[in-house]
Design a protein around this motif. Structure first.
Motif, PDB file in Angstrom:
ATOM      1  N   LEU A  11     -36.053 -29.829  42.605  1.00 42.14           N
ATOM      2  CA  LEU A  11     -34.811 -29.906  41.974  1.00 42.14           C
ATOM      3  C   LEU A  11     -33.482 -29.802  42.743  1.00 42.14           C
ATOM      4  CD1 LEU A  11     -35.591 -29.252  38.161  1.00 42.14           C
ATOM      5  CD2 LEU A  11     -35.627 -31.484  39.325  1.00 42.14           C
ATOM      6  N   SER A  12     -32.596 -30.419  42.700  1.00 41.62           N
ATOM      7  CA  SER A  12     -31.389 -30.144  43.369  1.00 41.62           C
ATOM      8  C   SER A  12     -30.788 -29.152  42.480  1.00 41.62           C
ATOM      9  CB  SER A  12     -30.254 -31.476  43.408  1.00 41.62           C
ATOM     10  OG  SER A  12     -30.012 -31.650  42.109  1.00 41.62           O
ATOM     11  N   PHE A  13     -29.691 -28.428  43.160  1.00 41.56           N
ATOM     12  CA  PHE A  13     -29.095 -27.195  42.274  1.00 41.56           C
ATOM     13  C   PHE A  13     -28.495 -27.759  40.968  1.00 41.56           C
ATOM     14  CE2 PHE A  13     -25.207 -24.970  41.345  1.00 41.56           C
ATOM     15  CZ  PHE A  13     -25.890 -23.876  41.015  1.00 41.56           C
ATOM     16  N   GLU A  14     -27.836 -28.929  41.017  1.00 42.00           N
ATOM     17  CA  GLU A  14     -27.221 -29.454  40.007  1.00 42.00           C
ATOM     18  C   GLU A  14     -28.205 -29.987  38.757  1.00 42.00           C
ATOM     19  OE1 GLU A  14     -24.377 -29.726  43.408  1.00 42.00           O
ATOM     20  OE2 GLU A  14     -26.861 -30.542  43.083  1.00 42.00           O
ATOM     21  N   ALA A  15     -29.246 -30.590  39.306  1.00 39.83           N
ATOM     22  CA  ALA A  15     -30.382 -30.695  38.300  1.00 39.83           C
ATOM     23  C   ALA A  15     -31.151 -29.474  37.751  1.00 39.83           C
ATOM     24  CB  ALA A  15     -31.521 -31.834  39.006  1.00 39.83           C
ATOM     25  N   ALA A  16     -31.328 -28.570  38.425  1.00 33.95           N
ATOM     26  CA  ALA A  16     -31.848 -27.564  38.119  1.00 33.95           C
ATOM     27  C   ALA A  16     -30.857 -26.651  37.035  1.00 33.95           C
ATOM     28  CB  ALA A  16     -32.214 -26.429  39.176  1.00 33.95           C
TER      29      ALA A  16
END
Length: 79
Positions: A11-16
């Motif tokens: 996951l990207s930082f934003e998604a996580a």
């Protein structure tokens, strides 16, 4: 790992972070059964660690920005 859930490391930082926020809200609500709360807590721990790793990597990159004598910004190796 829960079925249909992407591995935290993918996951990207934003998604996580968004998923982690959803888990925190769910746990704070106190609704749901104990087994679900434990699974959410475990997933949240993985997501938190992943976010911390991504933030540390980003911080290292920012710290690697150096200013050349002519004023231009460059990246220096951090490894």
């Amino acid at each position: 790992m829960m079925e249909g859930v992407a591995p935290a490391a993918s996951l990207s930082f934003e998604a996580a972070l968004a998923e982690l926020e959803t888990i925190v809200r769910s746990l704070e609500s106190g609704k749901g059964d104990l087994a679900r709360a434990i699974a959410d807590y475990e997933r949240g721990t993985l997501l938190r660690r992943h976010c911390e790793t991504l933030l540390a990597d980003a911080e290292a990159k920012v710290q690697a920005i150096a200013q050349a004598p002519d004023g231009a910004l460059t990246l220096r190796d951090v490894e």
